[in-house]
Design a protein around this motif. Structure first.
Motif, PDB file in Angstrom:
ATOM      1  N   UNK A  18       0.852  -1.193   0.000  1.00 56.81           N
ATOM      2  CA  UNK A  18       0.000   0.000   0.000  1.00 56.81           C
ATOM      3  C   UNK A  18       0.880   1.233   0.000  1.00 56.81           C
ATOM      4  N   UNK A  19       0.297   2.318  -0.519  1.00 61.25           N
ATOM      5  CA  UNK A  19       1.017   3.576  -0.607  1.00 61.25           C
ATOM      6  C   UNK A  19       0.028   4.695  -0.821  1.00 61.25           C
ATOM      7  N   UNK A  20       0.524   5.892  -0.962  1.00 60.25           N
ATOM      8  CA  UNK A  20      -0.388   7.018  -1.173  1.00 60.25           C
ATOM      9  C   UNK A  20       0.289   8.051  -2.056  1.00 60.25           C
ATOM     10  N   UNK A  21      -0.550   8.928  -2.603  1.00 60.37           N
ATOM     11  CA  UNK A  21      -0.074  10.057  -3.387  1.00 60.37           C
ATOM     12  C   UNK A  21      -1.127  11.141  -3.268  1.00 60.37           C
ATOM     13  N   UNK A  22      -0.781  12.348  -3.608  1.00 62.68           N
ATOM     14  CA  UNK A  22      -1.712  13.469  -3.551  1.00 62.68           C
ATOM     15  C   UNK A  22      -2.062  13.860  -4.977  1.00 62.68           C
ATOM     16  N   UNK A  23      -3.351  13.818  -5.279  1.00 57.13           N
ATOM     17  CA  UNK A  23      -3.821  14.232  -6.599  1.00 57.13           C
ATOM     18  C   UNK A  23      -3.634  15.738  -6.728  1.00 57.13           C
ATOM     19  N   UNK A  24      -3.345  16.236  -7.920  1.00 58.30           N
ATOM     20  CA  UNK A  24      -3.130  17.674  -8.087  1.00 58.30           C
ATOM     21  C   UNK A  24      -4.400  18.476  -7.775  1.00 58.30           C
ATOM     22  N   UNK A  25      -4.227  19.613  -7.121  1.00 53.89           N
ATOM     23  CA  UNK A  25      -5.389  20.434  -6.753  1.00 53.89           C
ATOM     24  C   UNK A  25      -5.757  21.421  -7.853  1.00 53.89           C
ATOM     25  N   UNK A  26      -4.929  21.553  -8.850  1.00 55.11           N
ATOM     26  CA  UNK A  26      -5.239  22.429  -9.982  1.00 55.11           C
ATOM     27  C   UNK A  26      -5.174  21.619 -11.264  1.00 55.11           C
ATOM     28  N   UNK A  27      -5.726  22.169 -12.300  1.00 49.93           N
ATOM     29  CA  UNK A  27      -5.684  21.483 -13.586  1.00 49.93           C
ATOM     30  C   UNK A  27      -6.984  20.770 -13.876  1.00 49.93           C
ATOM     31  N   UNK A  28      -6.925  19.920 -14.850  1.00 49.44           N
ATOM     32  CA  UNK A  28      -8.119  19.228 -15.314  1.00 49.44           C
ATOM     33  C   UNK A  28      -8.511  18.102 -14.360  1.00 49.44           C
ATOM     34  N   UNK A  29      -9.809  17.873 -14.288  1.00 53.80           N
ATOM     35  CA  UNK A  29     -10.313  16.726 -13.546  1.00 53.80           C
ATOM     36  C   UNK A  29     -10.686  15.657 -14.567  1.00 53.80           C
ATOM     37  N   UNK A  30     -11.091  14.515 -14.100  1.00 58.91           N
ATOM     38  CA  UNK A  30     -11.493  13.456 -15.016  1.00 58.91           C
ATOM     39  C   UNK A  30     -10.911  12.129 -14.611  1.00 58.91           C
ATOM     40  N   UNK A  31     -10.651  11.297 -15.605  1.00 54.36           N
ATOM     41  CA  UNK A  31     -10.192   9.946 -15.317  1.00 54.36           C
ATOM     42  C   UNK A  31      -8.683   9.920 -15.091  1.00 54.36           C
ATOM     43  N   UNK A  32      -8.271   9.211 -14.046  1.00 54.82           N
ATOM     44  CA  UNK A  32      -6.856   8.983 -13.741  1.00 54.82           C
ATOM     45  C   UNK A  32      -6.683   7.489 -13.512  1.00 54.82           C
ATOM     46  N   UNK A  33      -5.440   7.065 -13.403  1.00 52.48           N
ATOM     47  CA  UNK A  33      -5.211   5.669 -13.086  1.00 52.48           C
ATOM     48  C   UNK A  33      -3.927   5.487 -12.325  1.00 52.48           C
ATOM     49  N   UNK A  34      -3.883   4.355 -11.618  1.00 49.66           N
ATOM     50  CA  UNK A  34      -2.681   3.920 -10.903  1.00 49.66           C
ATOM     51  C   UNK A  34      -2.164   2.721 -11.679  1.00 49.66           C
ATOM     52  N   UNK A  35      -0.886   2.725 -11.960  1.00 46.93           N
ATOM     53  CA  UNK A  35      -0.312   1.626 -12.732  1.00 46.93           C
ATOM     54  C   UNK A  35       0.767   0.939 -11.922  1.00 46.93           C
ATOM     55  N   UNK A  36       0.704  -0.380 -11.902  1.00 54.16           N
ATOM     56  CA  UNK A  36       1.715  -1.204 -11.248  1.00 54.16           C
ATOM     57  C   UNK A  36       2.615  -1.752 -12.357  1.00 54.16           C
ATOM     58  N   UNK A  37       3.827  -1.220 -12.469  1.00 54.86           N
ATOM     59  CA  UNK A  37       4.733  -1.625 -13.544  1.00 54.86           C
ATOM     60  C   UNK A  37       5.298  -3.024 -13.328  1.00 54.86           C
ATOM     61  N   UNK A  38       5.291  -3.500 -12.091  1.00 56.85           N
ATOM     62  CA  UNK A  38       5.870  -4.813 -11.795  1.00 56.85           C
ATOM     63  C   UNK A  38       5.036  -5.942 -12.400  1.00 56.85           C
TER      64      UNK A  38
END
Length: 172
Positions: A18-38
């Motif tokens: 498990x981990x975390x990140x902060x989504x950007x507070x400015x810019x476009x909204x919409x679809x995002x994804x998390x990718x596991x390269x392993x």
């Protein structure tokens, strides 16, 4: 397709991480994804702006009964969550009628020979007063294409959409 964050993680003895990140507070909204390269997997999710509502619209209860062709008055109230009334707000309304029958006549079979579709009775605009209240007046008109001896019953639904001076809109 912009990379927002990159995190290196280690799995536990069960193979999970498990981990975390902060989504950007400015810019476009919409679809995002998390990718596991392993293991080359990804999970898509949507990011939308959220605006906390500043007021609510309350349909006040009706305290009397009406007959066909009566003039019906429906009242509502727009009140801010801060406690003040929302005055001068635009109220767009629409009244629709639906027909019901108190019993099922076996001669009709499964298909009732009269329209039970919603029919718009009236629509219009008004404004909330200094107390945040509005009133909508309409005639409780019947569907005259249905004979009285069939005992039709009519229900009326009033939709009110209130828009304050900032453009925030709520419906009751």
């Amino acid at each position: 397709y912009q990379e927002i964050a990159k995190v290196e993680l280690t799995t536990n003895e069960y193979g999970t991480y498990n981990g975390s990140f902060i989504a950007p507070s400015t810019g476009m909204t919409g679809q995002m994804w998390i990718q596991d390269n392993n293991n080359n997997s990804s999970k898509y999710f949507s990011v939308e702006e959220y605006k906390r509502p500043k007021f609510e619209v309350i349909a006040l209860p009706i305290k009397e009964s009406f007959k066909i062709d009566d003039s019906v008055t429906v009242e509502g109230h727009a009140k801010a969550y801060a406690g003040n009334n929302v005055d001068g707000a635009k109220v767009q309304y629409r009244v629709v009628r639906q027909t019901h029958f108190p019993y099922w006549n076996w001669r009709w079979g499964w298909n009732i020979p009269f329209s039970q579709d919603l029919q718009e009775i009236t629509f219009g605009e008004t404004v909330t007063d200094e107390n945040g209240q509005y009133e909508i007046i309409f005639q409780a008109i019947a569907d005259r294409s249905i004979p009285k001896e069939k005992n039709p019953e009519f229900s009326y639904t009033v939709y009110a959409t209130v828009t304050d001076i900032t453009g925030e809109t709520h419906t009751a």
